[in-house]
Design a protein around this motif. Structure first.
Motif, mmCIF file in Angstrom:
data_model
loop_
_atom_site.group_PDB
_atom_site.id
_atom_site.type_symbol
_atom_site.label_atom_id
_atom_site.label_comp_id
_atom_site.label_asym_id
_atom_site.label_seq_id
_atom_site.Cartn_x
_atom_site.Cartn_y
_atom_site.Cartn_z
ATOM 1 N N LEU A 92 0.840 -1.191 0.000
ATOM 2 C CA LEU A 92 0.000 0.000 0.000
ATOM 3 C C LEU A 92 0.878 1.245 0.000
ATOM 4 O O LEU A 92 1.794 1.369 0.805
ATOM 5 C CB LEU A 92 -0.915 0.012 1.231
ATOM 6 C CG LEU A 92 -1.834 -1.206 1.383
ATOM 7 C CD1 LEU A 92 -2.556 -1.168 2.727
ATOM 8 C CD2 LEU A 92 -2.827 -1.284 0.251
ATOM 9 N N LYS A 93 0.596 2.152 -0.920
ATOM 10 C CA LYS A 93 1.327 3.412 -1.019
ATOM 11 C C LYS A 93 0.314 4.550 -1.000
ATOM 12 O O LYS A 93 -0.788 4.418 -1.526
ATOM 13 C CB LYS A 93 2.131 3.491 -2.330
ATOM 14 C CG LYS A 93 3.189 2.430 -2.487
ATOM 15 C CD LYS A 93 4.337 2.660 -1.544
ATOM 16 C CE LYS A 93 5.494 1.711 -1.852
ATOM 17 N NZ LYS A 93 6.486 1.707 -0.793
ATOM 18 N N THR A 94 0.693 5.662 -0.404
ATOM 19 C CA THR A 94 -0.173 6.841 -0.442
ATOM 20 C C THR A 94 0.359 7.818 -1.472
ATOM 21 O O THR A 94 1.558 7.872 -1.732
ATOM 22 C CB THR A 94 -0.270 7.532 0.930
ATOM 23 O OG1 THR A 94 1.036 7.898 1.355
ATOM 24 C CG2 THR A 94 -0.925 6.632 1.966
ATOM 25 N N SER A 95 -0.560 8.567 -2.062
ATOM 26 C CA SER A 95 -0.188 9.534 -3.080
ATOM 27 C C SER A 95 -1.255 10.618 -3.139
ATOM 28 O O SER A 95 -2.422 10.360 -2.864
ATOM 29 C CB SER A 95 -0.076 8.844 -4.441
ATOM 30 O OG SER A 95 0.195 9.785 -5.446
ATOM 31 N N THR A 96 -0.851 11.801 -3.530
ATOM 32 C CA THR A 96 -1.806 12.882 -3.688
ATOM 33 C C THR A 96 -2.605 12.718 -4.972
ATOM 34 O O THR A 96 -3.813 12.898 -4.990
ATOM 35 C CB THR A 96 -1.079 14.242 -3.696
ATOM 36 O OG1 THR A 96 -0.317 14.330 -2.492
ATOM 37 C CG2 THR A 96 -2.054 15.394 -3.742
ATOM 38 N N ARG A 97 -1.928 12.324 -6.063
ATOM 39 C CA ARG A 97 -2.596 12.259 -7.368
ATOM 40 C C ARG A 97 -2.437 10.941 -8.095
ATOM 41 O O ARG A 97 -2.788 10.838 -9.256
ATOM 42 C CB ARG A 97 -2.029 13.357 -8.268
ATOM 43 C CG ARG A 97 -2.378 14.731 -7.815
ATOM 44 C CD ARG A 97 -1.925 15.752 -8.850
ATOM 45 N NE ARG A 97 -2.223 17.078 -8.384
ATOM 46 C CZ ARG A 97 -1.380 17.852 -7.759
ATOM 47 N NH1 ARG A 97 -0.171 17.442 -7.511
ATOM 48 N NH2 ARG A 97 -1.730 19.060 -7.371
ATOM 49 N N GLY A 98 -1.881 9.928 -7.491
ATOM 50 C CA GLY A 98 -1.611 8.691 -8.210
ATOM 51 C C GLY A 98 -0.185 8.691 -8.726
ATOM 52 O O GLY A 98 0.593 9.590 -8.397
ATOM 53 N N GLN A 136 -1.009 -0.886 -4.388
ATOM 54 C CA GLN A 136 -2.303 -0.228 -4.378
ATOM 55 C C GLN A 136 -2.051 1.187 -3.879
ATOM 56 O O GLN A 136 -1.507 1.383 -2.793
ATOM 57 C CB GLN A 136 -3.315 -0.970 -3.505
ATOM 58 C CG GLN A 136 -3.715 -2.276 -4.149
ATOM 59 C CD GLN A 136 -4.804 -3.006 -3.425
ATOM 60 O OE1 GLN A 136 -5.250 -2.603 -2.360
ATOM 61 N NE2 GLN A 136 -5.251 -4.108 -4.007
ATOM 62 N N ILE A 137 -2.404 2.142 -4.726
ATOM 63 C CA ILE A 137 -2.123 3.541 -4.445
ATOM 64 C C ILE A 137 -3.352 4.148 -3.790
ATOM 65 O O ILE A 137 -4.436 4.157 -4.366
ATOM 66 C CB ILE A 137 -1.782 4.307 -5.747
ATOM 67 C CG1 ILE A 137 -0.779 3.523 -6.607
ATOM 68 C CG2 ILE A 137 -1.269 5.710 -5.415
ATOM 69 C CD1 ILE A 137 0.495 3.132 -5.910
ATOM 70 N N LEU A 138 -3.176 4.655 -2.578
ATOM 71 C CA LEU A 138 -4.272 5.223 -1.800
ATOM 72 C C LEU A 138 -4.167 6.736 -1.744
ATOM 73 O O LEU A 138 -3.080 7.294 -1.639
ATOM 74 C CB LEU A 138 -4.253 4.665 -0.370
ATOM 75 C CG LEU A 138 -4.300 3.150 -0.244
ATOM 76 C CD1 LEU A 138 -4.082 2.743 1.202
ATOM 77 C CD2 LEU A 138 -5.606 2.608 -0.772
ATOM 78 N N LYS A 139 -5.296 7.386 -1.788
ATOM 79 C CA LYS A 139 -5.365 8.846 -1.679
ATOM 80 C C LYS A 139 -4.841 9.256 -0.310
ATOM 81 O O LYS A 139 -5.237 8.701 0.716
ATOM 82 C CB LYS A 139 -6.809 9.300 -1.875
ATOM 83 C CG LYS A 139 -7.020 10.777 -1.849
ATOM 84 C CD LYS A 139 -6.637 11.400 -3.146
ATOM 85 C CE LYS A 139 -7.038 12.861 -3.149
ATOM 86 N NZ LYS A 139 -6.294 13.622 -4.093
#
Length: 169
Positions: A92-98, A136-139
């Motif tokens: 799991l990764k977090t990102s502002t815009r993908g 999986q990229i999370l907001k």
């Protein structure tokens, strides 16, 4: 408690310099709580229990890469496909815009998840082709006022298909 413990460790590493401001820390903590609460409410929708078994969450991995060089990591999610007995490792990764095409090709991100794959396969005696990995990229920020927050929260699901090269398709 764990957050305070890690904050103190990081402060000591930086020679008693604060790793972030009080406001930033409160924002990180609040964002994390919102993401976890929202993520938990969407688990059944995003992760079908049919045909899969949850093997682990935050699974610790330890391996000696070479003498005096050790790898220590934590796999976010491990799922077992009950039909073919394969494993899917989810990071799991977090990102502002993908992620753009450059982030998808980032060798460090790719190397990390491919190391997880290799070490997991060796530890549990599985062939590499039975272990799949994906990000999986999370907001990063959750706004409860969004009309469709669940679609915005899970920005993308990126599967890493190559065994050796570390290039994400």
């Amino acid at each position: 408690d764990k957050l305070v413990e890690e904050f103190k460790k990081e402060k000591e590493k930086q020679g008693d310099r604060l790793p972030c401001t009080q406001v930033e820390l409160e924002e990180f903590f609040g964002d994390g709580r919102q993401i976890l609460k929202f993520f938990k409410s969407k688990l059944a929708k995003w992760y079908s229990k049919k045909g899969y078994k949850l093997e682990a969450i935050e699974l610790p991995l330890h391996a000696e890469i070479k003498p005096n060089v050790n790898f220590i990591g934590f796999i976010d999610v491990v799922l077992r496909n009950l039909h073919d007995n394969s494993i899917t490792i989810i990071d799991l990764k977090t990102s502002t815009r993908g992620w753009n095409k450059y982030q998808k090709r980032d060798q460090i991100k790719n190397s990390q998840i491919l190391i997880y794959k290799k070490i997991y396969a060796e530890k549990y005696g599985l062939p590499l082709d039975k272990v799949h990995v994906e990000f999986q990229i999370l907001k990063r920020k959750i706004n409860e006022d969004w009309d469709f927050p669940s679609e915005i929260l899970l920005l993308s699901n990126i599967r890493c298909n190559r065994h050796q090269t570390g290039v994400i398709s």
